[in-house]
Scaffold this active site. Structure first.
Site, short mmCIF file in Angstrom:
data_model
loop_
_atom_site.label_atom_id
_atom_site.label_comp_id
_atom_site.label_asym_id
_atom_site.label_seq_id
_atom_site.Cartn_x
_atom_site.Cartn_y
_atom_site.Cartn_z
N ASN A 8 0.99 -1.40 -0.05
CA ASN A 8 0.17 0.25 0.43
C ASN A 8 1.31 1.46 -0.19
O ASN A 8 1.69 1.03 0.99
CB ASN A 8 -1.19 0.09 1.42
N LYS A 10 -0.06 4.33 -0.31
CA LYS A 10 -0.67 5.10 0.31
C LYS A 10 -0.45 6.78 -0.94
O LYS A 10 -0.46 6.17 -1.42
CB LYS A 10 0.17 5.47 1.82
N HIS A 93 -9.10 0.90 5.07
CA HIS A 93 -8.12 1.24 5.77
C HIS A 93 -8.15 2.81 6.96
O HIS A 93 -8.99 3.99 7.31
CB HIS A 93 -7.59 1.79 5.40
N GLU A 95 -7.03 4.45 7.92
CA GLU A 95 -6.39 5.70 8.23
C GLU A 95 -7.79 6.73 7.42
O GLU A 95 -8.13 7.88 7.79
CB GLU A 95 -5.35 6.22 7.04
N GLU A 160 -4.98 -4.83 10.59
CA GLU A 160 -4.09 -3.71 10.90
C GLU A 160 -4.55 -3.35 12.54
O GLU A 160 -5.10 -1.39 12.79
CB GLU A 160 -3.91 -2.93 9.97
N GLY A 166 3.40 2.44 10.59
CA GLY A 166 3.76 3.17 11.02
C GLY A 166 4.54 3.97 12.07
O GLY A 166 5.45 4.69 12.44
N SER A 204 3.37 -2.19 10.69
CA SER A 204 5.31 -2.82 10.51
C SER A 204 5.74 -3.59 10.67
O SER A 204 6.99 -3.96 10.83
CB SER A 204 5.60 -2.10 12.07
P1 13P Z 1 2.98 0.28 7.47
O1 13P Z 1 3.51 -1.10 6.88
O2 13P Z 1 3.86 1.69 6.78
O3 13P Z 1 3.58 0.61 8.91
O4 13P Z 1 1.83 0.36 7.38
C1 13P Z 1 1.05 -0.28 7.28
C2 13P Z 1 -0.86 -0.13 6.48
O5 13P Z 1 -1.12 0.69 6.96
C3 13P Z 1 -0.89 -1.27 5.31
O6 13P Z 1 -2.22 -0.45 4.49
#
Ligand code: 13P
Length: 241
Positions: A8, A10, A93, A95, A160, A166, A204
């Protein structure tokens, strides 16, 4: 079941960065076994899909609208993603749940739109740090599953935990395995295809922890954010699957 390793990207990368990254992942992949998916920003989807064409690596979207077309300024439909080369779409997601206020009901409507456009939905579920500290993680994830998937879900679930995204913080292997077992039980109980639904872990995932996470029971792959922006790291995670 073949594991799925999904990147992803983003809201990262301009056209040239994304093209270079897609080329590097394509050329480094060789004939590795897992299914590999890249979800670039929507403006770069068609270009990335063209670079990946014929490689076996698939492209996907990061979100879609509930409607097929119409007066929805700034939005992108599932059919448009499919037309641009997507085969999967990430939905719900954390976010988007946090920044756009997406609800389980909205995510469920997007799942329906995605399937109607022949996209495979990857629905994200996961608890906050406060939920985990209060021991509410299964209640929260159970609610996400009950509300976001719809009645006859045919897609992928990505667990997740928000506090792992992150941050470099990853749940213990025992905690990942426990949550994946819970998700499997819920899927089998509520969904006709629940036994076959792939359950990804995300948050992560890095080259250093991928092999251990991907070997856990009921972990059917990974949804990778930051590490998917570095070709060598993403390839190392793919090799660990
Ligand atoms: P990270 O791998 O940067 O922690 O992000 C995970 C994520 O949100 C994938 O959709």
């Amino acid at each position: 079941m073949r594991p799925l390793i999904a990147g992803n990207w983003k809201m990262n990368g301009l056209t040239e960065d994304s093209a270079n990254l897609a080329r590097a992942i394509r050329s480094g992949l060789g004939d590795l076994a897992p299914e590999v998916l890249i979800c670039p920003p929507a403006t770069q989807l068609a270009a990335v899909a063209a670079i990946l064409d014929g490689s076996g690596i698939l492209a996907g979207g990061q979100d879609c609208h509930t409607k097929r077309h119409g007066a929805h300024t700034g939005e992108i439909s599932a059919a448009m993603l499919r037309d641009a080369g997507a085969r999967y779409v990430i939905l719900g997601h954390s976010e988007r749940r946090a920044e756009q206020g997406e609800t389980d009901a909205l995510v469920a409507a997007k799942v329906e739109a995605a399937v109607a456009a022949r996209l495979i939905p990857i629905v994200c579920v996961g608890e906050s740090a406060a939920d985990r500290e209060a021991g509410r993680q299964e209640a929260v994830v159970g609610r996400h599953l009950a509300g976001s998937l719809g009645a006859e879900f045919k897609g992928v679930v990505a667990y997740e935990p928000i506090w792992a995204i992150g941050t470099g913080r990853v749940p213990t292997s025992a905690d990942i395995a426990a949550m994946h077992a819970f998700i499997r039980t819920e899927l089998v109980r509520a969904q006709p295809a629940g036994a076959e639904t792939r359950i990804l872990y995300g948050g992560s995932v890095k080259p250093g922890n991928a092999a251990e996470i991907l070997a856990l029971p009921e972990v059917g792959g990974a949804l990778v954010g930051g590490a998917s922006l570095v070709a060598e790291d993403f390839l190392a995670i793919i090799r660990a699957a």
